[in-house]
Design a protein around this motif. Structure first.
Motif, PDB file in Angstrom:
ATOM      1  N   THR A  86       0.807  -1.229   0.000  1.00 48.47           N
ATOM      2  CA  THR A  86       0.000   0.000   0.000  1.00 48.47           C
ATOM      3  C   THR A  86       0.838   1.276   0.000  1.00 48.47           C
ATOM      4  O   THR A  86       0.383   2.321   0.433  1.00 48.47           O
ATOM      5  N   GLN A 136       3.455  10.275   1.274  1.00 52.94           N
ATOM      6  CA  GLN A 136       2.607   9.152   1.678  1.00 52.94           C
ATOM      7  C   GLN A 136       1.500   9.651   2.603  1.00 52.94           C
ATOM      8  O   GLN A 136       1.716  10.566   3.395  1.00 52.94           O
ATOM      9  N   TYR A 138      -0.797   9.675   5.871  1.00 50.46           N
ATOM     10  CA  TYR A 138      -0.471   9.327   7.253  1.00 50.46           C
ATOM     11  C   TYR A 138      -1.054   7.957   7.577  1.00 50.46           C
ATOM     12  O   TYR A 138      -2.185   7.639   7.222  1.00 50.46           O
ATOM     13  N   GLU A 139      -0.272   7.158   8.263  1.00 53.74           N
ATOM     14  CA  GLU A 139      -0.735   5.838   8.663  1.00 53.74           C
ATOM     15  C   GLU A 139      -0.290   5.590  10.101  1.00 53.74           C
ATOM     16  O   GLU A 139       0.876   5.786  10.437  1.00 53.74           O
ATOM     17  N   SER A 140      -1.196   5.160  10.953  1.00 53.73           N
ATOM     18  CA  SER A 140      -0.879   4.978  12.366  1.00 53.73           C
ATOM     19  C   SER A 140      -0.423   3.558  12.699  1.00 53.73           C
ATOM     20  O   SER A 140      -0.123   3.265  13.848  1.00 53.73           O
ATOM     21  N   LEU A 141      -0.341   2.677  11.715  1.00 60.81           N
ATOM     22  CA  LEU A 141       0.087   1.303  11.970  1.00 60.81           C
ATOM     23  C   LEU A 141       1.573   1.252  12.299  1.00 60.81           C
ATOM     24  O   LEU A 141       2.371   2.024  11.771  1.00 60.81           O
ATOM     25  N   ARG A 146       2.203  -3.180   9.603  1.00 61.33           N
ATOM     26  CA  ARG A 146       2.319  -3.018   8.148  1.00 61.33           C
ATOM     27  C   ARG A 146       2.920  -4.272   7.515  1.00 61.33           C
ATOM     28  O   ARG A 146       2.487  -4.702   6.440  1.00 61.33           O
ATOM     29  N   ARG A 149       0.213  -6.851   7.350  1.00 67.18           N
ATOM     30  CA  ARG A 149      -0.715  -6.557   6.248  1.00 67.18           C
ATOM     31  C   ARG A 149      -0.093  -6.973   4.913  1.00 67.18           C
ATOM     32  O   ARG A 149      -0.767  -7.542   4.048  1.00 67.18           O
TER      33      ARG A 149
END
Length: 165
Positions: A86, A136, A138-141, A146, A149
């Protein structure tokens, strides 16, 4: 990912002939690959850039897939997202990869495709070892989430390739 040798990598391919697997150009000597930081081994063939390969643990065994890379699209889109990790990339850095299905379906010409990082360096993007050229979202993972996933998406793709095996 557990370390693999050349013979194990070549024997893992499920959607090509033994002769094709024997002719695969490996990305590096197996001793030089940082296996502990990879969910899968993915690479483009330096001798034939339209060929690519994925090797990963799946269902208690090691599965290898031979892929074909499509020519870059002539599109007005400016970016796209990798179907595995992703990561958002500029259009030139995303490639449509197709895998011949395993078994009879593959011998009949059936394929399955996905858009992915053109260099197949998803594990490195997930860990922040490589940075894409575009901003990119924002992603809190966490890195572990990640990576999980990424593994899940890879396993779904492999399952679909193996469906008719």
């Amino acid at each position: 990912m557990e370390p693999l040798g050349q013979d194990e990598i070549r024997a893992s391919f499920v959607n090509c002939t033994r002769g094709e697997a024997k002719g695969v150009t490996l990305p590096a000597p197996p001793s030089e690959i940082p296996w502990d930081r990879r969910e899968f081994l993915g690479w483009r063939d330096p001798k034939a850039p339209a060929r690519a390969y994925l090797v990963l643990p799946y269902g208690g065994e090691v599965i290898g897939l031979a892929l074909r890379a499509a020519a870059p699209p002539k599109s007005r889109l400016r970016s796209n997202i990798c179907g595995f990790c992703t990561t958002t990339h500029g259009l030139a850095d995303i490639t449509l990869f197709s895998a011949r299905r395993a078994g009879k379906a593959g011998r009949e010409g059936n394929t399955l495709g996905t858009y992915a990082c053109g260099n197949l360096a998803c594990s490195q993007y997930v860990r922040g070892e490589l940075k894409p050229d575009v901003p990119q979202p924002y992603e809190s993972l966490t890195v572990e989430e990640r990576a999980g996933r990424l593994e899940e998406k890879l396993h779904k793709f492999v399952a679909r390739v193996l469906e008719s095996r």
